[in-house]
Scaffold this motif. Structure first.
Motif, PDB file in Angstrom:
ATOM      1  N   ALA A 134       0.841  -1.210   0.000  1.00  0.00           N
ATOM      2  CA  ALA A 134       0.000   0.000   0.000  1.00  0.00           C
ATOM      3  C   ALA A 134       0.869   1.250   0.000  1.00  0.00           C
ATOM      4  O   ALA A 134       0.604   2.200  -0.744  1.00  0.00           O
ATOM      5  CB  ALA A 134      -0.936  -0.009   1.213  1.00  0.00           C
ATOM      6  N   ARG A 135       1.903   1.244   0.831  1.00  0.00           N
ATOM      7  CA  ARG A 135       2.785   2.405   0.882  1.00  0.00           C
ATOM      8  C   ARG A 135       3.545   2.589  -0.432  1.00  0.00           C
ATOM      9  O   ARG A 135       3.742   3.713  -0.896  1.00  0.00           O
ATOM     10  CB  ARG A 135       3.770   2.263   2.052  1.00  0.00           C
ATOM     11  CG  ARG A 135       3.135   2.467   3.421  1.00  0.00           C
ATOM     12  CD  ARG A 135       4.185   2.572   4.505  1.00  0.00           C
ATOM     13  NE  ARG A 135       4.888   1.306   4.699  1.00  0.00           N
ATOM     14  CZ  ARG A 135       4.500   0.360   5.533  1.00  0.00           C
ATOM     15  NH1 ARG A 135       3.397   0.523   6.251  1.00  0.00           N
ATOM     16  NH2 ARG A 135       5.188  -0.749   5.673  1.00  0.00           N
ATOM     17  N   ARG A 136       3.957   1.481  -1.049  1.00  0.00           N
ATOM     18  CA  ARG A 136       4.699   1.571  -2.320  1.00  0.00           C
ATOM     19  C   ARG A 136       3.808   2.079  -3.442  1.00  0.00           C
ATOM     20  O   ARG A 136       4.221   2.881  -4.275  1.00  0.00           O
ATOM     21  CB  ARG A 136       5.287   0.207  -2.675  1.00  0.00           C
ATOM     22  CG  ARG A 136       6.400  -0.262  -1.744  1.00  0.00           C
ATOM     23  CD  ARG A 136       6.826  -1.676  -2.079  1.00  0.00           C
ATOM     24  NE  ARG A 136       7.410  -1.739  -3.416  1.00  0.00           N
ATOM     25  CZ  ARG A 136       7.522  -2.872  -4.114  1.00  0.00           C
ATOM     26  NH1 ARG A 136       7.074  -4.011  -3.628  1.00  0.00           N
ATOM     27  NH2 ARG A 136       8.086  -2.851  -5.300  1.00  0.00           N
ATOM     28  N   MET A 137       2.554   1.596  -3.473  1.00  0.00           N
ATOM     29  CA  MET A 137       1.638   2.037  -4.522  1.00  0.00           C
ATOM     30  C   MET A 137       1.203   3.482  -4.297  1.00  0.00           C
ATOM     31  O   MET A 137       0.790   4.163  -5.223  1.00  0.00           O
ATOM     32  CB  MET A 137       0.407   1.124  -4.583  1.00  0.00           C
ATOM     33  CG  MET A 137       0.691  -0.250  -5.168  1.00  0.00           C
ATOM     34  SD  MET A 137       1.395  -0.188  -6.845  1.00  0.00           S
ATOM     35  CE  MET A 137       0.048   0.551  -7.770  1.00  0.00           C
ATOM     36  N   ASN A 138       1.301   3.935  -3.057  1.00  0.00           N
ATOM     37  CA  ASN A 138       0.976   5.321  -2.750  1.00  0.00           C
ATOM     38  C   ASN A 138       2.194   6.220  -2.929  1.00  0.00           C
ATOM     39  O   ASN A 138       2.122   7.428  -2.742  1.00  0.00           O
ATOM     40  CB  ASN A 138       0.460   5.442  -1.313  1.00  0.00           C
ATOM     41  CG  ASN A 138      -0.311   6.720  -1.072  1.00  0.00           C
ATOM     42  OD1 ASN A 138      -0.990   7.231  -1.956  1.00  0.00           O
ATOM     43  ND2 ASN A 138      -0.197   7.263   0.127  1.00  0.00           N
ATOM     44  N   GLY A 139       3.324   5.601  -3.316  1.00  0.00           N
ATOM     45  CA  GLY A 139       4.569   6.342  -3.494  1.00  0.00           C
ATOM     46  C   GLY A 139       5.202   6.079  -4.847  1.00  0.00           C
ATOM     47  O   GLY A 139       4.538   6.126  -5.893  1.00  0.00           O
ATOM     48  N   ALA A 140       6.495   5.747  -4.818  1.00  0.00           N
ATOM     49  CA  ALA A 140       7.288   5.649  -6.040  1.00  0.00           C
ATOM     50  C   ALA A 140       6.757   4.613  -7.023  1.00  0.00           C
ATOM     51  O   ALA A 140       6.661   4.879  -8.225  1.00  0.00           O
ATOM     52  CB  ALA A 140       8.744   5.341  -5.684  1.00  0.00           C
ATOM     53  N   LEU A 141       6.404   3.417  -6.536  1.00  0.00           N
ATOM     54  CA  LEU A 141       5.953   2.359  -7.449  1.00  0.00           C
ATOM     55  C   LEU A 141       4.675   2.760  -8.177  1.00  0.00           C
ATOM     56  O   LEU A 141       4.571   2.625  -9.408  1.00  0.00           O
ATOM     57  CB  LEU A 141       5.727   1.052  -6.680  1.00  0.00           C
ATOM     58  CG  LEU A 141       5.198  -0.128  -7.509  1.00  0.00           C
ATOM     59  CD1 LEU A 141       6.183  -0.490  -8.616  1.00  0.00           C
ATOM     60  CD2 LEU A 141       4.929  -1.342  -6.612  1.00  0.00           C
ATOM     61  N   GLY A 142       3.703   3.257  -7.420  1.00  0.00           N
ATOM     62  CA  GLY A 142       2.435   3.647  -8.024  1.00  0.00           C
ATOM     63  C   GLY A 142       2.595   4.754  -9.049  1.00  0.00           C
ATOM     64  O   GLY A 142       2.016   4.693 -10.141  1.00  0.00           O
ATOM     65  N   TRP A 143       3.386   5.779  -8.713  1.00  0.00           N
ATOM     66  CA  TRP A 143       3.574   6.892  -9.636  1.00  0.00           C
ATOM     67  C   TRP A 143       4.418   6.506 -10.844  1.00  0.00           C
ATOM     68  O   TRP A 143       4.232   7.049 -11.932  1.00  0.00           O
ATOM     69  CB  TRP A 143       4.200   8.086  -8.911  1.00  0.00           C
ATOM     70  CG  TRP A 143       3.218   8.803  -8.049  1.00  0.00           C
ATOM     71  CD1 TRP A 143       3.179   8.837  -6.695  1.00  0.00           C
ATOM     72  CD2 TRP A 143       2.087   9.564  -8.492  1.00  0.00           C
ATOM     73  NE1 TRP A 143       2.100   9.576  -6.252  1.00  0.00           N
ATOM     74  CE2 TRP A 143       1.422  10.043  -7.332  1.00  0.00           C
ATOM     75  CE3 TRP A 143       1.579   9.897  -9.742  1.00  0.00           C
ATOM     76  CZ2 TRP A 143       0.278  10.830  -7.393  1.00  0.00           C
ATOM     77  CZ3 TRP A 143       0.424  10.687  -9.807  1.00  0.00           C
ATOM     78  CH2 TRP A 143      -0.210  11.143  -8.651  1.00  0.00           C
ATOM     79  N   THR A 144       5.332   5.556 -10.669  1.00  0.00           N
ATOM     80  CA  THR A 144       6.135   5.085 -11.802  1.00  0.00           C
ATOM     81  C   THR A 144       5.255   4.350 -12.812  1.00  0.00           C
ATOM     82  O   THR A 144       5.355   4.577 -14.025  1.00  0.00           O
ATOM     83  CB  THR A 144       7.263   4.150 -11.322  1.00  0.00           C
ATOM     84  OG1 THR A 144       8.142   4.881 -10.460  1.00  0.00           O
ATOM     85  CG2 THR A 144       8.058   3.612 -12.500  1.00  0.00           C
ATOM     86  N   ILE A 145       4.387   3.479 -12.310  1.00  0.00           N
ATOM     87  CA  ILE A 145       3.465   2.749 -13.196  1.00  0.00           C
ATOM     88  C   ILE A 145       2.540   3.735 -13.901  1.00  0.00           C
ATOM     89  O   ILE A 145       2.340   3.672 -15.122  1.00  0.00           O
ATOM     90  CB  ILE A 145       2.645   1.711 -12.396  1.00  0.00           C
ATOM     91  CG1 ILE A 145       3.566   0.621 -11.842  1.00  0.00           C
ATOM     92  CG2 ILE A 145       1.565   1.087 -13.285  1.00  0.00           C
ATOM     93  CD1 ILE A 145       2.852  -0.354 -10.921  1.00  0.00           C
TER      94      ILE A 145
END
Length: 245
Positions: A94-105
């Protein structure tokens, strides 16, 4: 106006808007505000794809609105992904998708779609560029757009499936996870079938209906999880963004 396309889009837009309205009395709570945002963004993305609305708002008639619509849809799905990850025992994801991973995708998909739209050069308003679907590049443009929710589903799959298999989880929690899993599975199916169905208008409509049903399943699973998490705190998961303060 294309009646079938209008019905498909309205079938998702109206329930999503109504769900947002139900949370408005508690809009000042962060968790409720996230849910309201997700529902409103989802409703807006499908509402803008209704043919009459799309044609009226596509300034310049160059289908730039289609890219905006996809961006709005992707943002709503990202919020849903973050909260569903939390609700299914994956706060780190959840934290990753709300941060760098989510915005990169998100950024990678939007850049790729913007480049493809510029290459297509469709000068005439058409929701999802349907009038140009005989162009192979348009088919792959829409296939790529459909792939975003499929990618979100793949990211969430291990955690949603773990909830479904968890015999210690409540029946309601497992049912909610099944709805979400069904929605993302339909999204994958719709993405795979789109290049095959693009040539035929009836089959193309069927593919749109599959994607609409996928969205309904995910939204329904999301709101049911929201209610469940509002009455219960799972020991294995921190308070989710789906819960009510």
């Amino acid at each position: 106006m294309n009646i079938s396309l209008t019905v498909i889009m309205a079938a998702v837009a109206i329930p999503a808007a109504l769900l947002a309205v139900t949370r408005l009395p508690q809009w000042n709570r962060r968790r409720n505000l996230r849910a309201i945002s997700a529902f409103l963004l989802l409703s807006a993305s499908f509402s803008l794809m209704i043919p009459g609305v799309y044609t009226a708002l596509d300034v310049g008639h160059n289908n730039a609105l289609d890219l905006v619509v996809k961006g709005v849809l992707f943002l709503s799905l990202n919020i849903v992904c973050v909260d569903l990850a939390d609700a299914n025992g994956a706060p780190q994801l959840a934290r990753r998708m709300n941060g760098a991973l989510g915005w990169t995708i998100f950024g990678a998909f939007m850049i790729a779609l913007a480049v493809m739209l510029a290459l297509i050069g469709a000068h005439g308003s058409s929701p999802a560029l349907e009038a140009y679907r005989s162009d192979p590049l348009v088919v792959w443009y829409n296939t790529l757009a459909n792939a975003y929710p499929a990618v979100i589903g793949v990211v969430l799959a291990p955690h949603v499936l773990a909830t479904i298999r968890d015999t210690a989880a409540s029946e309601k929690r497992r049912r909610n996870a099944m709805l979400v899993a069904a929605g993302f599975l339909l999204s994958v199916i719709g993405t795979v079938l789109l290049p095959v169905f693009a040539e035929s208008t009836p089959m193309y409509r069927l593919d749109q209906a599959i994607n609409g049903l996928a969205a309904i399943c995910v939204v329904l699973g999301f709101i049911l999880a929201y209610r469940e998490m509002g009455t219960q705190k799972y020991n294995s998961v921190r308070r989710s963004a789906l819960s009510v303060d």
